[in-house]
Design a protein around this motif. Structure first.
Motif, PDB file in Angstrom:
ATOM      1  N   GLY A   1       0.907  -1.368  -0.061  1.00 49.14           N
ATOM      2  CA  GLY A   1       0.086   0.087  -0.086  1.00 49.14           C
ATOM      3  C   GLY A   1       0.632   1.316  -0.063  1.00 49.14           C
ATOM      4  O   GLY A   1       0.560   2.221   0.513  1.00 49.14           O
ATOM      5  N   ALA A   2       2.025   1.044  -0.631  1.00 51.05           N
ATOM      6  CA  ALA A   2       2.915   2.348  -0.684  1.00 51.05           C
ATOM      7  C   ALA A   2       3.299   2.801  -1.978  1.00 51.05           C
ATOM      8  O   ALA A   2       2.688   2.123  -3.286  1.00 51.05           O
ATOM      9  N   VAL A   3       3.800   4.051  -2.014  1.00 48.45           N
ATOM     10  CA  VAL A   3       4.291   4.306  -3.576  1.00 48.45           C
ATOM     11  C   VAL A   3       5.644   4.577  -3.686  1.00 48.45           C
ATOM     12  O   VAL A   3       6.250   4.661  -2.607  1.00 48.45           O
ATOM     13  N   PRO A   4       6.151   4.322  -4.796  1.00 50.06           N
ATOM     14  CA  PRO A   4       5.600   4.294  -6.132  1.00 50.06           C
ATOM     15  C   PRO A   4       5.408   2.741  -6.445  1.00 50.06           C
ATOM     16  O   PRO A   4       5.809   2.087  -5.842  1.00 50.06           O
ATOM     17  N   THR A   5       4.681   2.683  -7.763  1.00 42.91           N
ATOM     18  CA  THR A   5       4.497   1.460  -8.338  1.00 42.91           C
ATOM     19  C   THR A   5       4.572   1.954  -9.761  1.00 42.91           C
ATOM     20  O   THR A   5       4.007   2.579 -10.308  1.00 42.91           O
ATOM     21  N   LEU A   6       5.367   0.899 -10.537  1.00 42.81           N
ATOM     22  CA  LEU A   6       5.490   1.103 -11.952  1.00 42.81           C
ATOM     23  C   LEU A   6       4.791  -0.238 -12.626  1.00 42.81           C
ATOM     24  O   LEU A   6       4.913  -1.150 -12.143  1.00 42.81           O
ATOM     25  N   VAL A   7       4.074   0.185 -13.667  1.00 38.35           N
ATOM     26  CA  VAL A   7       3.111  -1.036 -14.363  1.00 38.35           C
ATOM     27  C   VAL A   7       3.731  -0.598 -15.965  1.00 38.35           C
ATOM     28  O   VAL A   7       3.628   0.390 -16.601  1.00 38.35           O
ATOM     29  N   ASP A   8       4.503  -1.660 -16.313  1.00 41.19           N
ATOM     30  CA  ASP A   8       5.219  -1.741 -17.665  1.00 41.19           C
ATOM     31  C   ASP A   8       4.412  -3.005 -18.458  1.00 41.19           C
ATOM     32  O   ASP A   8       4.863  -3.898 -18.370  1.00 41.19           O
ATOM     33  N   GLY A   9       3.408  -2.848 -19.209  1.00 45.53           N
ATOM     34  CA  GLY A   9       2.813  -3.930 -19.687  1.00 45.53           C
ATOM     35  C   GLY A   9       2.153  -4.803 -18.597  1.00 45.53           C
ATOM     36  O   GLY A   9       1.230  -4.573 -17.616  1.00 45.53           O
ATOM     37  N   ASP A  10       2.535  -5.944 -18.780  1.00 45.73           N
ATOM     38  CA  ASP A  10       1.982  -7.156 -17.435  1.00 45.73           C
ATOM     39  C   ASP A  10       2.928  -7.026 -16.216  1.00 45.73           C
ATOM     40  O   ASP A  10       2.838  -7.727 -15.415  1.00 45.73           O
ATOM     41  N   TYR A  11       3.999  -6.314 -16.538  1.00 43.19           N
ATOM     42  CA  TYR A  11       5.072  -6.204 -15.308  1.00 43.19           C
ATOM     43  C   TYR A  11       4.614  -5.347 -14.310  1.00 43.19           C
ATOM     44  O   TYR A  11       4.824  -4.100 -14.835  1.00 43.19           O
TER      45      TYR A  11
END
Length: 204
Positions: A50-60
């Motif tokens: 529940g923290a930041v940051p989160t990176l979403v690159d396609g399915d990754y």
């Protein structure tokens, strides 16, 4: 690539700063902590902390700011932000770990006591905790000051994500009255980093 973030976070700053230096455009999704958006089931499925940051690159999906920095820098190896030389790359990682263990936590504690507690209605600053954090900052800041003696950058002769990592931990230095003047090498180095266009671009 999509970045889930909150601009008040130094952890977010180091990722946004890295992307800005690299010229990588991120689709940014701001999470409103006051509304608890970082605790929504949909977001927790991406980042169980529940923290930041989160990176979403396609399915990754990748969490942890320093890991995200390495991932972004690896997209453009020619930039030199993550050196190709194994020893230099390990040295960059070493300083990222050092920041996470020693430098950043004390600066975060200062920011919490001096800034965030008031913003969040959590009472007055704790003078004892402030003094403890300042003492630890001076202790570890002296290590960084020694490292920067006669150097423009933390690792090698060019900018790396080690510099971006450590500088981001200092994003509230002015507001928290961090005694950077006691560390002249750190102070001049931080001035150089904060004069960069990428730093100014990611200020808000």
């Amino acid at each position: 690539m999509k970045l889930y973030h909150n601009p008040l976070s130094p952890n977010v700053r180091r990722v946004r700063l890295t992307a800005a230096v690299l010229g990588i455009e991120l689709e940014e999704k701001k999470l409103d902590f006051a509304k608890g958006e970082h605790k929504n089931p949909e977001y927790l499925a991406l980042n169980p902390n529940g923290a930041v940051p989160t990176l979403v690159d396609g399915d990754y999906v990748l969490t942890e700011s320093r890991a995200i920095q390495q991932y972004l820098a690896s997209k453009k190896p020619e930039s030199g932000l993550l050196p190709r030389d194994e020893a230099a790359r390990a040295d960059v990682t070493r300083w990222q770990f050092w920041d996470a263990s020693h430098f950043s936590p004390n600066l975060a504690a200062l920011a919490f006591e001096k800034l965030l507690k008031g913003m969040m209605g959590m009472g007055d600053p704790d003078a004892r905790k402030i003094e403890e954090s300042l003492g630890n900052f001076r202790r570890f800041g002296a290590v960084l000051n020694k490292r920067l003696e006669g150097k423009q950058y933390v690792v090698g002769s060019a900018l790396t994500i080690a510099d971006l990592t450590l500088a981001s931990s200092l994003m509230y230095a002015k507001q928290c009255e961090v005694p950077l003047a006691e560390l002249p090498n750190v102070s001049s180095w931080f001035s150089r980093i904060s004069d960069m266009d990428a730093w100014k671009k990611t200020a808000g």
